[in-house]
Design a protein around this motif. Structure first.
Motif, short mmCIF file in Angstrom:
data_model
loop_
_atom_site.label_atom_id
_atom_site.label_comp_id
_atom_site.label_asym_id
_atom_site.label_seq_id
_atom_site.Cartn_x
_atom_site.Cartn_y
_atom_site.Cartn_z
N VAL A 108 8.89 43.18 78.58
CA VAL A 108 7.87 44.24 78.64
C VAL A 108 7.10 44.14 79.96
N LEU A 109 6.70 42.94 80.34
CA LEU A 109 5.99 42.77 81.62
C LEU A 109 6.87 43.19 82.79
N VAL A 164 6.99 47.03 82.83
CA VAL A 164 5.70 47.58 83.27
C VAL A 164 5.50 47.32 84.76
N GLY A 165 5.85 46.14 85.21
CA GLY A 165 5.72 45.83 86.63
C GLY A 165 6.60 46.70 87.50
N SER A 207 7.73 49.73 86.69
CA SER A 207 7.33 51.14 86.62
C SER A 207 6.01 51.41 87.36
N THR A 208 5.17 50.41 87.50
CA THR A 208 3.90 50.60 88.21
C THR A 208 3.95 50.09 89.64
#
Length: 132
Positions: A54-55, A58-59, A61-62
């Motif tokens: 998940v991290l 998220v990393g 995608s951001t």
């Protein structure tokens, strides 16, 4: 359906015979505390891998590289944690001496020492301790 008394006695005799014949295997089949600890380590490790994934997503995608790298590290640590044995939980059964890793010397042996099957039978006899 419960077992009859005769069947229970037979089962107990079979268990005793197995324990006497192969104590290492019998101990592994009992499912001691080490089994529960291994399952707990596996569940915690899988949870860490999922959290790391998940991290990582998220990393990515951001566009925060440090978050993605941290997620990868968490995933790697979780996988290592899940599949590594617990401290002090070696493969030997309680009360048994530790196995040595040294091999006997092979001085003077030739590469070909009989047919393939003969060599396999010799290795089997050495492992069984020459019982037969």
């Amino acid at each position: 359906m419960p077992l009859s008394e005769h069947e229970q006695r037979l089962l107990e005799q079979m268990e005793r015979a197995l324990s006497a014949d192969d104590p290492k295997f019998a101990n592994a089949m009992r499912g001691s505390r080490h089994g529960r600890a291994a399952r707990r380590r596996l569940v915690i490790g899988i949870a860490a891998v999922v959290a790391g994934l998940v991290l990582l997503v998220v990393g990515a995608s951001t566009s925060r590289i440090w978050l993605g790298a941290g997620g990868f590290i968490v995933m790697l640590a979780g996988a290592i944690w899940a599949f590594s044995p617990a401290r002090g939980a070696g493969p030997r059964a309680e009360g048994q001496p530790a196995a040595t890793t040294s091999r006997p010397a092979r001085a003077g042996r030739t590469r070909r020492n009989g047919s393939f099957m003969e060599r396999m039978e010799q290795r089997w006899d050495r492992r069984r301790g020459g019982q037969w």
